[in-house]
Every structure is written in C-alpha cells, then in structure tokens.
Design a protein around this motif. Structure first.
Motif, PDB file in Angstrom:
ATOM      1  N   VAL A   1      11.417 -22.321   5.516  1.00  0.00           N
ATOM      2  CA  VAL A   1      10.683 -22.592   4.274  1.00  0.00           C
ATOM      3  C   VAL A   1      10.829 -21.378   3.351  1.00  0.00           C
ATOM      4  O   VAL A   1      10.338 -20.293   3.661  1.00  0.00           O
ATOM      5  N   LEU A   2      11.526 -21.571   2.248  1.00  0.00           N
ATOM      6  CA  LEU A   2      11.773 -20.470   1.319  1.00  0.00           C
ATOM      7  C   LEU A   2      10.630 -20.347   0.322  1.00  0.00           C
ATOM      8  O   LEU A   2      10.289 -21.298  -0.365  1.00  0.00           O
ATOM      9  N   ARG A   3      10.065 -19.138   0.256  1.00  0.00           N
ATOM     10  CA  ARG A   3       9.030 -18.858  -0.747  1.00  0.00           C
ATOM     11  C   ARG A   3       9.350 -17.509  -1.410  1.00  0.00           C
ATOM     12  O   ARG A   3      10.530 -17.202  -1.597  1.00  0.00           O
ATOM     13  N   ASP A   4       8.340 -16.733  -1.743  1.00  0.00           N
ATOM     14  CA  ASP A   4       8.543 -15.583  -2.613  1.00  0.00           C
ATOM     15  C   ASP A   4       8.732 -14.240  -1.910  1.00  0.00           C
ATOM     16  O   ASP A   4       8.828 -13.211  -2.583  1.00  0.00           O
ATOM     17  N   THR A   5       8.773 -14.192  -0.593  1.00  0.00           N
ATOM     18  CA  THR A   5       8.827 -12.886   0.079  1.00  0.00           C
ATOM     19  C   THR A   5      10.230 -12.521   0.562  1.00  0.00           C
ATOM     20  O   THR A   5      10.396 -11.555   1.308  1.00  0.00           O
ATOM     21  N   THR A   6      11.258 -13.286   0.160  1.00  0.00           N
ATOM     22  CA  THR A   6      12.634 -12.942   0.504  1.00  0.00           C
ATOM     23  C   THR A   6      13.482 -12.933  -0.756  1.00  0.00           C
ATOM     24  O   THR A   6      13.274 -13.728  -1.676  1.00  0.00           O
ATOM     25  N   GLY A   7      14.432 -12.021  -0.785  1.00  0.00           N
ATOM     26  CA  GLY A   7      15.344 -11.922  -1.918  1.00  0.00           C
ATOM     27  C   GLY A   7      16.568 -11.120  -1.521  1.00  0.00           C
ATOM     28  O   GLY A   7      16.704 -10.677  -0.372  1.00  0.00           O
TER      29      GLY A   7
ATOM     30  N   ARG B   1       0.834  -1.206   0.000  1.00  0.00           N
ATOM     31  CA  ARG B   1       0.000   0.000   0.000  1.00  0.00           C
ATOM     32  C   ARG B   1       0.870   1.259   0.000  1.00  0.00           C
ATOM     33  O   ARG B   1       0.451   2.310  -0.504  1.00  0.00           O
ATOM     34  N   GLN B   2       2.080   1.118   0.558  1.00  0.00           N
ATOM     35  CA  GLN B   2       3.038   2.223   0.578  1.00  0.00           C
ATOM     36  C   GLN B   2       3.976   2.187  -0.640  1.00  0.00           C
ATOM     37  O   GLN B   2       5.022   2.835  -0.650  1.00  0.00           O
ATOM     38  N   HIS B   3       3.580   1.401  -1.647  1.00  0.00           N
ATOM     39  CA  HIS B   3       4.305   1.315  -2.922  1.00  0.00           C
ATOM     40  C   HIS B   3       5.716   0.740  -2.774  1.00  0.00           C
ATOM     41  O   HIS B   3       6.627   1.113  -3.514  1.00  0.00           O
ATOM     42  N   LEU B   4       5.880  -0.161  -1.815  1.00  0.00           N
ATOM     43  CA  LEU B   4       7.134  -0.890  -1.657  1.00  0.00           C
ATOM     44  C   LEU B   4       6.932  -2.317  -2.146  1.00  0.00           C
ATOM     45  O   LEU B   4       5.917  -2.952  -1.847  1.00  0.00           O
ATOM     46  N   ARG B   5       7.897  -2.811  -2.880  1.00  0.00           N
ATOM     47  CA  ARG B   5       7.794  -4.143  -3.470  1.00  0.00           C
ATOM     48  C   ARG B   5       8.436  -5.183  -2.544  1.00  0.00           C
ATOM     49  O   ARG B   5       9.525  -4.962  -2.014  1.00  0.00           O
ATOM     50  N   VAL B   6       7.737  -6.282  -2.378  1.00  0.00           N
ATOM     51  CA  VAL B   6       8.245  -7.418  -1.594  1.00  0.00           C
ATOM     52  C   VAL B   6       8.494  -8.575  -2.568  1.00  0.00           C
ATOM     53  O   VAL B   6       7.563  -8.987  -3.279  1.00  0.00           O
ATOM     54  N   PRO B   7       9.738  -9.072  -2.698  1.00  0.00           N
ATOM     55  CA  PRO B   7      10.904  -8.772  -1.851  1.00  0.00           C
ATOM     56  C   PRO B   7      11.897  -7.780  -2.452  1.00  0.00           C
ATOM     57  O   PRO B   7      12.994  -7.628  -1.899  1.00  0.00           O
ATOM     58  N   ASP B   8      11.587  -7.119  -3.575  1.00  0.00           N
ATOM     59  CA  ASP B   8      12.575  -6.268  -4.240  1.00  0.00           C
ATOM     60  C   ASP B   8      13.095  -5.152  -3.341  1.00  0.00           C
ATOM     61  O   ASP B   8      14.300  -4.878  -3.306  1.00  0.00           O
ATOM     62  N   ASP B   9      12.177  -4.484  -2.636  1.00  0.00           N
ATOM     63  CA  ASP B   9      12.572  -3.390  -1.750  1.00  0.00           C
ATOM     64  C   ASP B   9      12.782  -3.856  -0.307  1.00  0.00           C
ATOM     65  O   ASP B   9      13.612  -3.280   0.409  1.00  0.00           O
ATOM     66  N   ILE B  10      12.025  -4.836   0.108  1.00  0.00           N
ATOM     67  CA  ILE B  10      12.125  -5.320   1.485  1.00  0.00           C
ATOM     68  C   ILE B  10      11.714  -6.786   1.547  1.00  0.00           C
ATOM     69  O   ILE B  10      10.732  -7.193   0.918  1.00  0.00           O
ATOM     70  N   SER B  11      12.504  -7.581   2.268  1.00  0.00           N
ATOM     71  CA  SER B  11      12.212  -9.006   2.448  1.00  0.00           C
ATOM     72  C   SER B  11      11.478  -9.226   3.768  1.00  0.00           C
ATOM     73  O   SER B  11      11.766  -8.544   4.765  1.00  0.00           O
ATOM     74  N   VAL B  12      10.549 -10.179   3.758  1.00  0.00           N
ATOM     75  CA  VAL B  12       9.734 -10.447   4.949  1.00  0.00           C
ATOM     76  C   VAL B  12       9.738 -11.948   5.246  1.00  0.00           C
ATOM     77  O   VAL B  12       9.501 -12.764   4.350  1.00  0.00           O
TER      78      VAL B  12
END
Length: 349
Positions: free
Chosen positions: A334-340, A270-281
């Motif tokens: 467990v590795l999925r799509d929210t970390t990079g 919503r704050q226009h930040l990309r996950v995981p490009d800008d921040i990993s969770v």
C-alpha cells in the motif's frame, strides 16, 4: 409467565421429548416434516434447547478457544476474534477468547488445559507451540488451528499471511526508488517466544540478497537490553540512534510493525530528518492507524484470516479432510506518503 420447557414443546408438537431433542440438535434421525413441526412449536413457545443439555447428548462443549499472544484489544487480535465469531456464532458455538503474554504464562496455560478439557477445538494466533505443548493437546484429541503461525508442523490446519512475500515487496520498492542502503527495524518480542513476525527479518534478508544488497548495505537494527521495560517511543529513539550512527546510514527502512514504524517516523522528525525526503519508511500490517498516518505499508487482513480459520475449525469438527489444510494470504503493498526516491548524494568538496 413461566419459561417453556422441552416437555411443553413436545406436547404442542405431539411428539416425545427425545424427538424434540434430536430435532433441535439437528440429528439426522428425524423426518423433515416432524422436524418442521418441532421447530414451529419451539418458535411459538420461544424455546431454545440449552447448550449444556445439547453438549451432554452430543459429547461436545460447543465452545472454541481462541488463544492470542498479547492483549485482545490489539488490532490484529481484535480482528481475528471478530472473524472467528462471525463464522462460529451462527453455528451455535461460543468463542472463548484468552491471551498470554510470555513463555511462563504459555507453559502454565497448556499444563492446565488437558485437565480442564472445556472446549472442542483451539485456535492459536501468531505464536508457535513446542513439542511438550503439542503433546498436551494431542493427549486430549483437540483440533488445533493456527492463525499467522511461524510453522505448520504443530497444527492440524492453519492460515497465515506470506511474510516473505510481503518483505520482498517492501525491499523491491526501496530498490526501485534508488535506495542503496536499507535496513530492517525490529520490534520487541518477549524472550523465548516464536512469532510469525520472526519471519519478517528472515524475509528481509532473503529479499535483500536477491536484490543485490549485501551485509554492508542491508542491516538489521534491533533494541538493546530489556526493551520490554519501555514503550515504542523509547525503542524507536534507540533504533534511530543506531541507524544514524551507522557508517552506511540507511535511506530506506522496512519496519516490523506499523505501530513501531509510526513511532520511528516521529523520532526521525525529532532529529530533524524529513520523511520521505531524507529517509523512506515502510510498515507492515496496514492497521487502522497506518492510514491516518499516511504510512506506506504491507497490508494483511486478520479479519479474513479469522473467518478462514473458523471455517477450517468447523470442517475438522465434522471429521472432514482438508484438501489444503495450510493456506496462505498474499499481502498487498500500500503506497502512501512515507516512501519516495532516495536522496541525492551530497557533492564532495
């Protein structure tokens, strides 16, 4: 057709009613051939010895309390309940689930428990007892088994996930992906309660230090005043605002639970930040919702924890000594799509 009685079974088997009772309760003082004869007669008549009668004879209620914090329909509690039931029900025990939602409810529950004495053991999920509550349980000589408890001292046996190991895996992943600034986002916990998830923030700080982070690049982010009055979305918005306003804005975040992690990702977008490009969770639990959301997380298995706690309960009720009364489950990354990989620093000028 009238319901068969213990007298009917005794007559068909050619034994006394006392022998029928002993045979169906599993008492040792019955010859194998006699026991088989009684069991066959009971099966032909569709007779089952009532639990209340069995309890009067054995001194047991054949009930086990499962006391959880939060709703029984929550992912963790529901899985623990399923695991406990799978083990105890075939042994003839009724599982009596109950829950509390805060310190006041907990105090009332344990103050009433010694007067009721309506169970043979109690399994407690996720929260710690204080000295007064432990004394109340000791006074009624009831085995106490913990599931994901923060400490072992108040329990006769326990099973838990290793929160410290889990957080170490999360921090090491962020370190290996090049994240120089990381954070831990804490979920709301009712005041004056001590939960196993409290260990996750401690585990994060410990792992951060071991991986070369200090207080300037490894921060703890928690909600402000009265977060109990609003839901996960508002809490996530508050946490994201604090992270984005930090002079050392994190590019990698470990979150206390999957549910909060998913709310956090929604607010970041919503704050226009990309996950995981800008921040990993990274979440924690691997609840059903984590796979749907493609969330990288730390997996625990509450179904297995419930089964193991129930087996410990049975052994304690039989008077056995547990060689390892306090057992730990190793969590899995467990590795999925929210970390990079960490985003590259923007050039100056």
């Amino acid at each position: 057709m009238a319901r068969a009685t213990i007298a009917d079974v005794a007559k068909l088997a050619g034994v006394s009613q006392a022998t029928v009772s002993r045979a169906l309760r599993g008492v040792d003082r019955v010859a194998p051939a006699t026991r088989r004869k009684v069991e066959e007669a009971a099966e032909r008549l569709s007779f089952t010895l009532s639990k209340s009668a069995s309890a009067l004879a054995s001194g047991r209620t054949m009930r086990i309390i499962l006391l959880c914090s939060g709703g029984l329909n929550e992912w963790f509690n529901a899985n623990v309940l399923q695991g406990v039931y799978e083990v105890l029900a075939p042994e003839g025990y009724d599982v009596c689930p109950s829950f509390i939602c805060g310190r006041d409810e907990m105090n009332r529950y344990f103050a009433r428990l010694p007067k009721d004495r309506n169970a043979d053991a109690i399994i407690i999920a996720s929260f710690q007892l204080d000295g007064t509550q432990r004394e109340q349980l000791t006074s009624i000589d009831m085995p106490v088994i913990g599931v994901n408890i923060p400490a072992e001292s108040s329990f006769d046996a326990s099973v838990c996930v290793d929160n410290f190991s889990g957080m170490a895996k999360g921090v090491c992943l962020l370190k290996s992906l090049g994240h120089e600034h990381i954070a831990f986002a804490g979920d709301y916990i009712p005041g004056n309660m001590v939960y196993s998830t409290n260990q996750r923030v401690e585990g994060f700080l410990e792992a951060a230090e071991q991986n070369g982070y200090d207080e300037t690049n490894a921060s703890i982010v928690v909600g402000g005043e009265h977060p109990e009055s609003y839901g996960k979305a508002r809490l996530a918005a508050e946490l994201v605002a604090k992270m984005l306003s930090s002079p050392n804005r994190p590019t990698g975040v470990c979150v206390e639970t999957d549910q909060l992690a998913i709310a956090l990702i929604k607010e970041l977008k919503r704050q226009h930040l990309r996950v995981p490009d800008d921040i990993s969770v990274i979440g924690f639990d691997d609840a059903d919702i984590a796979e749907v959301a493609d969330l990288t997380t730390i997996r625990q298995n509450p179904l297995a924890l419930g089964r193991l706690a129930a087996r410990q309960t049975l052994r304690l009720l039989k008077g056995e000594t547990l060689e390892e009364p306090h057992e730990s489950q190793e969590p899995v990354l467990v590795l999925r799509d929210t970390t990079g990989r960490a985003p590259l620093a923007e050039p100056i000028g």
